[in-house]
Design a protein around this motif. Structure first.
Motif, PDB file in Angstrom:
ATOM      1  N   GLU A 126       0.850  -1.230   0.035  1.00  0.00           N
ATOM      2  CA  GLU A 126       0.104   0.039  -0.049  1.00  0.00           C
ATOM      3  C   GLU A 126       0.717   1.427  -0.067  1.00  0.00           C
ATOM      4  O   GLU A 126       0.584   2.180  -0.661  1.00  0.00           O
ATOM      5  N   LYS A 127       2.112   1.369   0.712  1.00  0.00           N
ATOM      6  CA  LYS A 127       3.021   2.329   0.789  1.00  0.00           C
ATOM      7  C   LYS A 127       3.388   2.419  -0.618  1.00  0.00           C
ATOM      8  O   LYS A 127       3.828   3.802  -0.988  1.00  0.00           O
ATOM      9  N   VAL A 128       3.991   1.332  -1.116  1.00  0.00           N
ATOM     10  CA  VAL A 128       4.396   1.612  -2.506  1.00  0.00           C
ATOM     11  C   VAL A 128       3.376   2.407  -3.493  1.00  0.00           C
ATOM     12  O   VAL A 128       3.917   3.006  -4.261  1.00  0.00           O
ATOM     13  N   GLU A 129       2.310   1.744  -3.518  1.00  0.00           N
ATOM     14  CA  GLU A 129       1.405   2.244  -4.413  1.00  0.00           C
ATOM     15  C   GLU A 129       1.195   3.666  -4.309  1.00  0.00           C
ATOM     16  O   GLU A 129       0.939   4.370  -5.141  1.00  0.00           O
ATOM     17  N   GLU A 130       0.778   3.960  -3.009  1.00  0.00           N
ATOM     18  CA  GLU A 130       0.965   5.511  -2.584  1.00  0.00           C
ATOM     19  C   GLU A 130       1.927   6.491  -3.037  1.00  0.00           C
ATOM     20  O   GLU A 130       1.670   7.489  -3.758  1.00  0.00           O
ATOM     21  N   SER A 131       3.326   5.799  -2.994  1.00  0.00           N
ATOM     22  CA  SER A 131       4.396   6.623  -3.431  1.00  0.00           C
ATOM     23  C   SER A 131       4.156   6.589  -4.812  1.00  0.00           C
ATOM     24  O   SER A 131       4.590   7.870  -5.516  1.00  0.00           O
ATOM     25  N   GLU A 132       3.933   5.624  -5.601  1.00  0.00           N
ATOM     26  CA  GLU A 132       3.774   5.793  -7.108  1.00  0.00           C
ATOM     27  C   GLU A 132       2.792   6.680  -7.368  1.00  0.00           C
ATOM     28  O   GLU A 132       3.065   7.533  -8.592  1.00  0.00           O
ATOM     29  N   GLU A 180       1.613  11.998  -9.882  1.00  0.00           N
ATOM     30  CA  GLU A 180       1.006  13.344  -9.953  1.00  0.00           C
ATOM     31  C   GLU A 180       2.114  14.404  -9.906  1.00  0.00           C
ATOM     32  O   GLU A 180       1.684  15.428 -10.648  1.00  0.00           O
ATOM     33  N   ALA A 181       3.243  14.215  -9.313  1.00  0.00           N
ATOM     34  CA  ALA A 181       4.304  15.313  -9.157  1.00  0.00           C
ATOM     35  C   ALA A 181       4.813  15.320 -10.801  1.00  0.00           C
ATOM     36  O   ALA A 181       5.125  16.305 -11.190  1.00  0.00           O
ATOM     37  N   GLN A 182       4.939  14.209 -11.257  1.00  0.00           N
ATOM     38  CA  GLN A 182       5.375  14.408 -12.825  1.00  0.00           C
ATOM     39  C   GLN A 182       4.511  14.897 -13.616  1.00  0.00           C
ATOM     40  O   GLN A 182       4.484  15.810 -14.721  1.00  0.00           O
TER      41      GLN A 182
END
Length: 144
Positions: free
Chosen positions: A48-54, A59-61
């Motif tokens: 879940e943390k990896v998915e949130e980071s992705e 979004e940032a990109q």
């Protein structure tokens, strides 16, 4: 289970030992099962943390209009972010030859020879530093 009533003390001790060993094995299995569930929960939380980071990275990109790419020099695999595909206006999943042709067409014609030279040098040195212009209806430069 019906146990015989006329067994001697040694048999009782052996039975108690066997029951104790069985109890220890059952406890071990229960502990392993609990540890396995805990590990599963930890993996789910990590995923879940990896998915949130992705999601945050994507979004940032998108907001900054910057894409990222990764090239595995051992396998030769090239991976682009969704935003990089969007920037270059290239459909994802194309065969490499078609992808490469479209990718090269997005560069200013005067930069193709330099792009090839810099790309080859970057691959040899494992130090990618590529600066070039993308050719659309407008010309502009991207700095990587």
């Amino acid at each position: 289970m019906n146990l015989p009533t006329n067994f001697d003390q040694k048999t009782k001790e052996e039975l108690i030992k066997e029951i104790s060993e069985l109890n220890d094995r059952i406890n071990s299995i229960v502990n392993d099962s609990q540890n396995h569930k805990l590990t599963e929960l930890e993996l789910i939380k990590a995923n879940e943390k990896v998915e949130e980071s992705e999601k945050t990275l994507n979004e940032a990109q998108y907001l900054s209009q910057i894409g990222i790419w990764n090239r595995n020099f051992i396998t030769g695999t090239l991976t682009w972010s969704d935003e990089l595909y969007r920037i270059f206006e290239i459909e994802q999943g194309l065969p490499y030859d078609q992808f490469s042709s479209i990718y090269r067409s997005r560069h200013h014609p005067d930069d193709i020879e330099g792009l090839d030279r810099i790309t080859e040098g970057s691959i040899k040195s494992l130090n990618p530093q590529i600066i070039y212009r993308i050719h659309f209806s407008l010309s502009f430069r991207l700095f990587f």
